[in-house]
Each structure stands twice: as structure tokens, then as C-alpha cells.
Enzyme design. Structure first.
Site, PDB file in Angstrom:
ATOM      1  N   GLY A   7       0.864  -1.174   0.000  1.00  0.00           N
ATOM      2  CA  GLY A   7       0.000   0.000   0.000  1.00  0.00           C
ATOM      3  C   GLY A   7       0.892   1.213   0.000  1.00  0.00           C
ATOM      4  O   GLY A   7       1.812   1.309  -0.812  1.00  0.00           O
ATOM      5  N   CYS A  37       6.151  -5.221   0.484  1.00  0.00           N
ATOM      6  CA  CYS A  37       6.297  -3.894  -0.128  1.00  0.00           C
ATOM      7  C   CYS A  37       6.189  -2.779   0.924  1.00  0.00           C
ATOM      8  O   CYS A  37       7.096  -2.627   1.732  1.00  0.00           O
ATOM      9  CB  CYS A  37       5.314  -3.757  -1.278  1.00  0.00           C
ATOM     10  SG  CYS A  37       5.832  -2.522  -2.458  1.00  0.00           S
ATOM     11  N   HIS A  88       4.960  -8.492  -4.242  1.00  0.00           N
ATOM     12  CA  HIS A  88       3.576  -8.734  -3.786  1.00  0.00           C
ATOM     13  C   HIS A  88       3.097 -10.149  -4.068  1.00  0.00           C
ATOM     14  O   HIS A  88       2.313 -10.354  -5.011  1.00  0.00           O
ATOM     15  CB  HIS A  88       2.639  -7.784  -4.538  1.00  0.00           C
ATOM     16  CG  HIS A  88       2.745  -6.366  -4.154  1.00  0.00           C
ATOM     17  ND1 HIS A  88       2.045  -5.814  -3.112  1.00  0.00           N
ATOM     18  CD2 HIS A  88       3.477  -5.380  -4.675  1.00  0.00           C
ATOM     19  CE1 HIS A  88       2.331  -4.537  -3.006  1.00  0.00           C
ATOM     20  NE2 HIS A  88       3.210  -4.235  -3.943  1.00  0.00           N
ATOM     21  N   GLU A 105       0.774 -11.648  -2.774  1.00  0.00           N
ATOM     22  CA  GLU A 105      -0.698 -11.675  -2.658  1.00  0.00           C
ATOM     23  C   GLU A 105      -1.382 -11.325  -3.977  1.00  0.00           C
ATOM     24  O   GLU A 105      -2.581 -11.508  -4.119  1.00  0.00           O
ATOM     25  CB  GLU A 105      -1.157 -10.739  -1.530  1.00  0.00           C
ATOM     26  CG  GLU A 105      -1.054  -9.252  -1.795  1.00  0.00           C
ATOM     27  CD  GLU A 105       0.358  -8.668  -1.626  1.00  0.00           C
ATOM     28  OE1 GLU A 105       1.324  -9.449  -1.562  1.00  0.00           O
ATOM     29  OE2 GLU A 105       0.480  -7.439  -1.587  1.00  0.00           O
TER      30      GLU A 105
END
Ligand code: GLN
Length: 192
Positions: A46, A77, A174, A176
């Protein structure tokens, strides 16, 4: 096993979906009491400045630091930035990992990229041979590791993009946002 995902800002929903795919109980963490009963925590990607400001506003900083002394935490991140000790500028950090991080080190949003990484620990832990396809979005690099932090992965020019210190894990990229569950499986091996 119950894993929390810090849900102040960023792509926490994708981490929760990944954990559910692995049949792991997952919950959103927004307040200090949400950490109670968790075995591990993921801090999503984010914007690290926003995550830091909100963590201060919700009185989470001390609880997160204490949690990380005993339990596994993985930062992806922005989450990796938030876990680090030093980023060379002033913003709220958990200062749990002995890594020095440089934000936005690969350039701007438009310079986001994907690449394959050879990560021996990941292959070994998951019994697989395939390289790991990593997604970088306005990613930081880990400039250096110190103490007992170790390098897990680097891109081809040698810049460090994943590190581990005991039960703490930091990745510039990332997992995810991919279909590959191996990094989440690897993190679960750090949870006790
Ligand atoms: N550039 C962001 C930061 O500095 C991190 C980007 C991300 O998490 N994808 O916090």
C-alpha cells in the site's frame, strides 16, 4: 493457527483471500485488541506513510512492536518498509528488522515490473523447483541487511528484494497479487 492481516490501508483483502485458499483462519487487524490470539501477522502493500500514520492514530505502534518480538510478521512492499529499522527519512516505522530500505527504488508507478526469482529457501520449504514469479509495484529495495538478518532473494543486478530475520520476513514484491501460494506457505513455516 490464526493469522491477522493489518487492514489500515493497502491490499489486505488479497492477503486474506490467499490465506483462505490455504485453509488458514485469517482476520483483519485495525485495533490493538485485534492482535489478541493471533499466531502471526501480515502487513500488506500500500502506502507506507499512510499505514504508519494510521498505526500511530489507532495507537497500534507499541502493540505491533511487542507482537513482533514474539510472533511471526511478514511485510510485503509497504509492509517491508514499515518493518524496517532505517529508511533514511522520517516516517513511523516498527524498527523490528535489521534492514535498511530505500523506498520507490525502482522508479515510479510506470516502472513497475515482474521478474522471476531463484529463491532456494522457498523451493526447499515447499518442495518445488520452479522459480518464483514476483510482481513489483513502485517497490522498495533492501539496501542492506545487518545483525542476524539474511538475504533471501535478489534481482539480477544484485539488488536485495527479500530478507528474513528469524520469524520476521520482508519482501519488496507482492505474492498476494499472484496465484502462487508458495510465499504464504513459507511464511506459515515461520509461525509457531
Ligand atoms: N511506494 C510505496 C511506499 O513507499 C510502496 C508501494 C507498494 O506497497 N506497492 O510505501
Amino acid at each position: 493457527m490464526k493469522i491477522g492481516v493489518l487492514a489500515l490501508q493497502g491490499d489486505f483483502a488479497e492477503h486474506i483471500a490467499m490465506l483462505k485458499r490455504l485453509n488458514v483462519e485469517a482476520s483483519e487487524v485495525r485495533l490493538p485488541e485485534h492482535l489478541n490470539g493471533l499466531d502471526g501477522l501480515i502487513i500488506p502493500g500500500g502506502e507506507s506513510t499512510t499505514i504508519g500514520k494510521l498505526a500511530v492514530a489507532y495507537n497500534l505502534m507499541d502493540s505491533l512492536k511487542t507482537f513482533g518480538q514474539r510472533h511471526a510478521i511478514w511485510g510485503t512492499c509497504a509492509g517491508a518498509i514499515f518493518l524496517s529499522k532505517d529508511i533514511g527519512r522520517d516516517q513511523p516505522l516498527l524498527e523490528l528488522m535489521d534492514i535498511k530500505v530505500q523506498r520507490n527504488a525502482f522508479g515510479r508507478q510506470i516502472d513497475s515490473f515482474e521478474t522471476n526469482l531463484d529463491i532456494p529457501e522457498l523451493k526447499q520449504a515447499t518442495g518445488t523447483k520452479e522459480d518464483y514469479h514476483a510482481v513489483f509495484i513502485r517497490a522498495p529495495i533492501i539496501e542492506s541487511v545487518s545483525g542476524d538478518a539474511k538475504i533471501l532473494a535478489s534481482v539480477s543486478d544484485g539488488r536485495i528484494v527479500a530478507a528474513q530475520q528469524g520469524h520476521l520476513l520482508a519482501t519488496s514484491f507482492h505474492p498476494e497479487l499472484t496465484n502462487d501460494t508458495r510465499f504464504h506457505e513459507y511464511f506459515l513455516t515461520l509461525v509457531d
